[in-house]
Structure formats: structure tokens, C-alpha cells
Design a protein around this motif. Structure first.
Motif, mmCIF file in Angstrom:
data_model
loop_
_atom_site.group_PDB
_atom_site.id
_atom_site.type_symbol
_atom_site.label_atom_id
_atom_site.label_comp_id
_atom_site.label_asym_id
_atom_site.label_seq_id
_atom_site.Cartn_x
_atom_site.Cartn_y
_atom_site.Cartn_z
ATOM 1 N N ASN A 1 2.858 0.242 -94.908
ATOM 2 C CA ASN A 1 4.132 -0.407 -94.917
ATOM 3 C C ASN A 1 3.957 -1.465 -96.364
ATOM 4 O O ASN A 1 4.408 -2.860 -96.154
ATOM 5 N N HIS A 2 3.255 -0.901 -97.100
ATOM 6 C CA HIS A 2 3.391 -1.892 -98.825
ATOM 7 C C HIS A 2 4.073 -1.396 -99.778
ATOM 8 O O HIS A 2 4.389 -0.208 -99.718
ATOM 9 N N SER B 1 2.864 7.658 -95.856
ATOM 10 C CA SER B 1 4.407 7.732 -96.128
ATOM 11 C C SER B 1 5.256 6.474 -95.765
ATOM 12 O O SER B 1 5.917 6.275 -96.283
ATOM 13 N N SER B 2 4.264 5.502 -95.083
ATOM 14 C CA SER B 2 5.044 4.161 -94.821
ATOM 15 C C SER B 2 5.288 3.156 -95.827
ATOM 16 O O SER B 2 5.629 2.187 -95.965
ATOM 17 N N ASN B 3 4.095 3.578 -97.019
ATOM 18 C CA ASN B 3 4.240 2.844 -98.168
ATOM 19 C C ASN B 3 5.372 3.252 -99.153
ATOM 20 O O ASN B 3 5.809 4.251 -99.101
ATOM 21 N N LYS B 4 5.577 2.249 -100.176
ATOM 22 C CA LYS B 4 6.586 2.731 -100.966
ATOM 23 C C LYS B 4 5.559 2.793 -102.565
ATOM 24 O O LYS B 4 5.259 1.538 -102.678
ATOM 25 N N GLY C 1 8.261 11.782 -100.851
ATOM 26 C CA GLY C 1 9.354 11.170 -101.507
ATOM 27 C C GLY C 1 8.976 9.447 -101.460
ATOM 28 O O GLY C 1 9.770 8.838 -102.359
ATOM 29 N N HIS C 2 7.807 9.061 -101.082
ATOM 30 C CA HIS C 2 7.786 7.818 -101.245
ATOM 31 C C HIS C 2 6.619 7.443 -102.327
ATOM 32 O O HIS C 2 6.634 6.244 -102.595
ATOM 33 N N ILE C 3 6.584 8.339 -103.226
ATOM 34 C CA ILE C 3 5.807 7.875 -104.494
ATOM 35 C C ILE C 3 6.566 8.178 -105.681
ATOM 36 O O ILE C 3 7.319 9.335 -105.620
ATOM 37 N N THR D 1 3.095 -5.773 -103.001
ATOM 38 C CA THR D 1 2.268 -6.379 -101.958
ATOM 39 C C THR D 1 0.672 -5.984 -102.277
ATOM 40 O O THR D 1 -0.259 -6.671 -102.039
ATOM 41 N N VAL D 2 0.609 -4.842 -102.697
ATOM 42 C CA VAL D 2 -0.819 -4.347 -103.299
ATOM 43 C C VAL D 2 -0.536 -3.679 -104.489
ATOM 44 O O VAL D 2 0.261 -2.873 -104.788
ATOM 45 N N ALA D 3 -1.808 -3.758 -105.572
ATOM 46 C CA ALA D 3 -2.027 -3.224 -106.632
ATOM 47 C C ALA D 3 -3.084 -2.416 -106.552
ATOM 48 O O ALA D 3 -4.279 -2.858 -105.927
#
Ligand SMILES: C[S@@+](CC[C@H](N)C(=O)[O-])C[C@H]1O[C@@H](n2cnc3c(N)ncnc32)[C@H](O)[C@@H]1O
Length: 199
Positions: A37-38, A56-59, A83-85, A102-104
Motif C-alpha cells: 500500500n505504498h 500489487s497493492s503498491n502504486k 497494472g500497478h507499475i 511514501t517510499v523511494a
């Protein structure tokens, strides 16, 4: 440097394969596959070796300054059907991207730069307060024997990968706007993984 990566892009994964199998894939899995979720900004995605580890919960927005490397990453991404990338060509600073990540993630990227400060500063701008930066990096060893090995292979690693061993690790160049949360050394002290927090 982007010229170098355009040239080596077709061979990059092959040249890197022994290191990938012995060290990197475990590092990637351990540090990236738990993220959930990030909003993730990956800098210098290269041929896309980190992509399969992003849940897949990340974007994820993954950028690179080499079209050659991005074209390999794009093929990899198609196979993943994720699809999330999103991949994005970004050749210069400042990056016209949102400032709410939120994250790099920067794996083996900062150690290809003579001076990582401008890119670190740009990453800082794009992270929310409290956002995390995950880095994997090579650096100059403090062990004289390892440093001798590094100096010997440095011309080769610089030519093949753009990686310079003979520089201070980025974690030793940080200003007070970053806090080191975690650091883990691999291969003596030649490679490290670190999590930094933006103030
Ligand atoms: C040694 S490769 C590492 C690729 C990948 N991160 C990995 O873990 O395998 C370095 C990559 O960073 C990219 N790069 C270097 N400086 C960059 C910058 N300022 N902006 C975007 N990409 C950059 C290069 O084009 C190259 O694809």
C-alpha cells in the motif's frame, strides 16, 4: 553515463547474472517484497529487476534516464502484466512527478554517480515527511585487503556497469535531513542495503 547504459542494455542482465543469482535477488526479495500500500518511486529502474517484487497493492512509478535500459524493463513488465507499475523516462532534474511518494527505491544507482547529492535532494523533494528511501549500493571498503581488490577491479566495473567502488558510500554523505533506520553490509563492507527516513 546514459550513453553507457544504452550501449550495455542488451547485455546488462547477462553480465550481472552471477551477482544477481548469488547476492542481489535475495536482497531485492528481502527488502522490496514486504512493501504494501505504498506510493513507490524507483529511481534508475534499469532493466527492471526489482519490478517482480512489488506487490500489487503498491502504486509504482519507475524512472530511468536510459531509453535502452527502459526498453528491456518494458519487456519485463509486459510479462508481469502488472497494472500497478508505470515506467517513465526522466533524463534530467527536476523530475516532473508528484511529491507524495511514501517510499523511494534506488538499487545500485547512487553508486554510479560522481556526486549523488542533487539526486538525493530531488528524492527528498518527492517523498512525504517520514517517507523512506531504500538503497543498495557499492562503496569503498575500510578493509585494506578488500579495498585493494576494489581498486583492481574498479576500471572494469566502471566500464561495464558504471559502478565506482572508489567513492564514499552515500550513507557517509548524508545531511541531517535523512536518518539511517537500518543498514546491512554484504560481501565484507563492499555492498550495503540501507533504509533512510526523510525528516
Ligand atoms: C547499475 S544500473 C542499476 C539498475 C537497477 N536499479 C538494478 O538494481 O539492477 C544503474 C541505472 O540507473 C540509471 N540512472 C543513473 N543515474 C540516473 C538518474 N540521474 N536518473 C535516472 N536514472 C539514472 C542508469 O541509466 C541505469 O539504468
Amino acid at each position: 553515463m546514459d550513453g553507457l547504459y544504452n550501449h550495455i542494455a542488451p547485455f546488462y542482465d547477462l553480465i550481472d547474472l552471477p551477482f544477481e543469482l548469488i547476492y542481489y535477488r535475495n536482497m531485492r526479495s528481502r527488502w522490496l517484497s514486504g512493501l504494501r500500500n505504498h506510493r513507490i518511486l524507483e529511481i534508475g529502474v534499469g532493466t527492471g529487476k526489482n519490478l517482480k517484487y512489488y506487490h500489487s497493492s503498491n502504486k509504482v512509478t519507475a524512472i530511468d534516464q536510459s531509453r535502452g535500459m527502459l526498453s528491456i524493463a518494458s519487456k519485463r513488465l509486459k510479462k508481469l502484466n502488472s497494472g500497478h507499475i508505470e515506467l517513465s523516462f526522466q533524463a534530467k532534474l527536476p523530475w516532473p512527478l508528484p511529491r507524495n511518494f511514501t517510499v523511494a527505491v534506488a538499487t545500485f544507482v547512487l553508486c554510479t554517480m560522481k556526486d549523488p547529492q542533487p539526486v538525493l535532494q530531488e528524492i527528498w523533494q518527492h517523498l512525504v515527511p517520514g517517507g523512506k528511501l531504500i538503497i543498495f549500493e557499492f562503496g569503498r571498503s575500510k578493509n585494506p585487503s578488500l579495498y585493494t581488490i576494489e581498486k583492481a577491479i574498479n576500471p572494469l566495473t566502471k566500464t561495464l556497469f558504471g559502478v565506482d567502488f572508489d567513492r564514499k558510500p552515500t550513507v557517509e554523505l548524508l545531511n541531517g535531513r535523512w536518518k539511517i533506520l537500518d543498514i546491512n553490509w554484504v560481501l565484507g563492507d563492499m555492498i550495503y542495503q540501507a533504509v533512510l527516513e526523510r525528516e
